[in-house]
Scaffold this active site. Structure first.
Site, mmCIF file in Angstrom:
data_model
loop_
_atom_site.group_PDB
_atom_site.id
_atom_site.type_symbol
_atom_site.label_atom_id
_atom_site.label_comp_id
_atom_site.label_asym_id
_atom_site.label_seq_id
_atom_site.Cartn_x
_atom_site.Cartn_y
_atom_site.Cartn_z
ATOM 1 N N LYS A 146 0.862 -1.189 0.000
ATOM 2 C CA LYS A 146 0.000 0.000 0.000
ATOM 3 C C LYS A 146 0.887 1.223 0.000
ATOM 4 O O LYS A 146 2.037 1.161 0.461
ATOM 5 C CB LYS A 146 -0.885 0.006 1.263
ATOM 6 C CG LYS A 146 -2.118 0.850 1.142
ATOM 7 C CD LYS A 146 -3.128 0.197 0.217
ATOM 8 C CE LYS A 146 -4.525 0.642 0.495
ATOM 9 N NZ LYS A 146 -5.490 -0.418 0.162
HETATM 10 N N1 GLU Z 1 -7.334 -0.145 -2.938
HETATM 11 C C1 GLU Z 1 -8.110 -1.341 -3.106
HETATM 12 C C2 GLU Z 1 -8.060 -2.181 -1.856
HETATM 13 O O1 GLU Z 1 -7.841 -1.690 -0.778
HETATM 14 C C3 GLU Z 1 -7.733 -2.100 -4.366
HETATM 15 C C4 GLU Z 1 -6.326 -2.589 -4.448
HETATM 16 C C5 GLU Z 1 -5.948 -3.142 -5.798
HETATM 17 O O2 GLU Z 1 -6.785 -3.262 -6.672
HETATM 18 O O3 GLU Z 1 -4.758 -3.444 -5.951
HETATM 19 O O4 GLU Z 1 -8.330 -3.357 -1.882
#
Ligand code: GLU
Length: 460
Positions: A146
């Site tokens: 993240k």
């Molecule tokens: N931000 C989204 C999550 O927290 C999607 C992450 C992604 O598609 O890589 O799952």
């Protein structure tokens, strides 16, 4: 019991192009449940400790191998970049961006980038770890990561936002990559932001590699190589899991009442898709305020209003409610789809609902969890409930690698099958072990990771 802390082999983040602090794990931070420097002065920074509580509970229940526990109890790489951006007024502003790569045992690091004033290392660590568990539960070949930039994007022009995004992508350099670490949208980021990252990345790699990098990000605009169905995917996944719950409880979705906290991508899509199935949206809260109408709110109409007025506050076809009134609204299902730590020991007492479906990441803290359990309120945990986004990201990534374009019907059908199977596994594991659903979800994720570590062993 907290994991035993042991120094991990240090893995240097790759070839950073911008000055910044790369923090390999194993020194001061990155261990779940362990306060790191900064926690004491910053009370908000308890998210990663929440992950530690959840992780340790599941690890104890399943008797997780102690070596695997040490490995998963730490993040793998932590990248912090400080970078300058020229503003419209001609001056330079400095920004701080983060990318935490928690684990890649199951595949390349994967996870969103958020633009928000609350973004910091603690939050990004927690969100990265949740991505590891989420991908493992969904059975997709990705690890967890993240990132984000600590700033309020609403205060900047579109042109400034583009420069901030591009400069961040440039600063991350080869710490992201189509087979290494693949960002996606998250809070306050969208397909346009992903297109800028793709373009910046592709423009800065050697020319013979430029055409082969389209899968460096997912959640792109469809024209730029995105997948149909990705925009609604997280909301669609939330709805599929709620449908499984109603099916198990022999309840009809039509006639179900629900409230939504957050009216961004996840909240608005969930509300629209659930309403299309005949459910009734009774209350919505976003950063501007709350609105309630017992006779039902039309989410399409509310979305049009919110786009013009910058939020749901002052929506004329409903009554204004403050935060406590919003949380106390009696509905069948409450869907937190905004930020973390919304359901606490105190606010969990206010809810008058049968089910909490976690569209957001980390909306319930461990004390809130305990109250929900004591009160007999069901919970579909975030790492299952909102996995639809990363599942369709995986489909986008596959389509890019194979130079394919799938129809919406195919994307939806595959998402439905996968998230339904994951839901069934969590439900059955919870029943089998006699544990809450969050712990059951963790047990599934940790078991999968434990197996891989046992099979592959530890280098050297
Ligand atoms: N931000 C989204 C999550 O927290 C999607 C992450 C992604 O598609 O890589 O799952």
């Amino acid at each position: 019991m907290l994991p035993v802390i042991e120094r991990q082999p240090e893995v240097a983040p790759r070839n950073k192009k911008e000055g910044g602090t790369a923090v390999p794990s194993g020194n001061n931070g990155g261990h779940v449940g362990q306060p790191h420097s900064g926690v004491a002065e910053r009370p908000k920074s308890s998210l990663y400790q929440n992950v530690g509580v959840q992780f340790n509970r599941a690890a104890d229940v399943m008797n997780l191998d102690p070596d695997v526990r040490r490995i998963l109890g730490a993040t793998k790489n932590e990248i912090v970049v400080n970078f300058p951006v020229k503003m419209a007024n001609g001056h330079v502003e400095m920004f701080t961006g983060y990318r935490v790569q928690h684990n890649d045992a199951l595949g390349p690091f994967k996870g969103g980038l958020r633009f928000h004033p609350d973004v910091d290392l603690d939050e990004v660590r927690a969100l990265a770890a949740w991505m590891t568990w989420k991908c493992a539960i969904a059975g997709i070949p990705f690890g967890g990561a993240k990132g984000g930039i600590q700033f309020d994007p609403a205060k900047y022009s579109e042109a400034e936002l583009e420069r901030i995004t591009r400069r961040f992508a440039f600063a991350l350099g080869e710490n992201i990559g189509p087979e290494y670490d693949i960002p996606a949208p998250d809070v306050n980021t969208n397909a346009q932001i992903m297109a800028w990252i793709l373009d910046t990345y592709a423009s800065t790699v050697p020319s013979h590699e430029r055409q082969r990098n389209i899968h460096v990000v997912t959640g792109k605009p469809v024209e730029a190589g995105g997948s149909v169905g990705r925009d609604k995917a997280t909301g669609q996944g939330v709805v599929f899991t709620i449908q499984e719950w109603t099916h198990d409880h022999k309840i009809d979705v039509a006639g179900l009442t629900f409230s939504v906290q957050g009216f961004g991508n996840v909240g608005s899509w969930t509300a629209r898709l659930l309403t299309q199935l005949g459910a009734k949206l009774v209350a919505v809260e976003d950063v501007t305020g709350g609105v309630r109408n017992e006779n039902g709110i039309d989410p399409d109409d509310l979305l049009r209003f919110a786009r013009v007025h910058g939020g749901v506050m002052k929506y004329p076809r409903g009554d204004f409610v403050d935060h406590i009134m919003f949380m106390k609204t009696p509905v069948d299902v409450f869907i937190p789809a905004a930020m973390e730590n919304q359901i606490t020991a105190e606010s969990a007492q206010w809810l008058q609902v049968r089910l909490v479906a976690e569209g957001a990441n980390g909306p319930t803290n461990p004390e809130g969890d305990a109250v929900l359990q004591r009160r007999g309120i069901d919970l579909i945990p975030d790492i299952l409930c909102n996995a639809g986004g990363v599942i369709v990201s995986y489909y986008e990534w596959l389509q890019n690698k194979r130079s394919e374009f799938w129809e919406l019907e195919e994307v939806d059908r595959k998402l439905h099958k996968r998230i339904k199977a994951a839901y069934g596994r969590v439900r059955d594991t919870a029943a089998e072990l006699g544990v809450d659903w969050r712990t059951a979800a963790y047990v599934i994720a940790l078991s999968r990771l434990e197996t891989v570590y046992k099979e592959r062993g530890i280098f050297p």
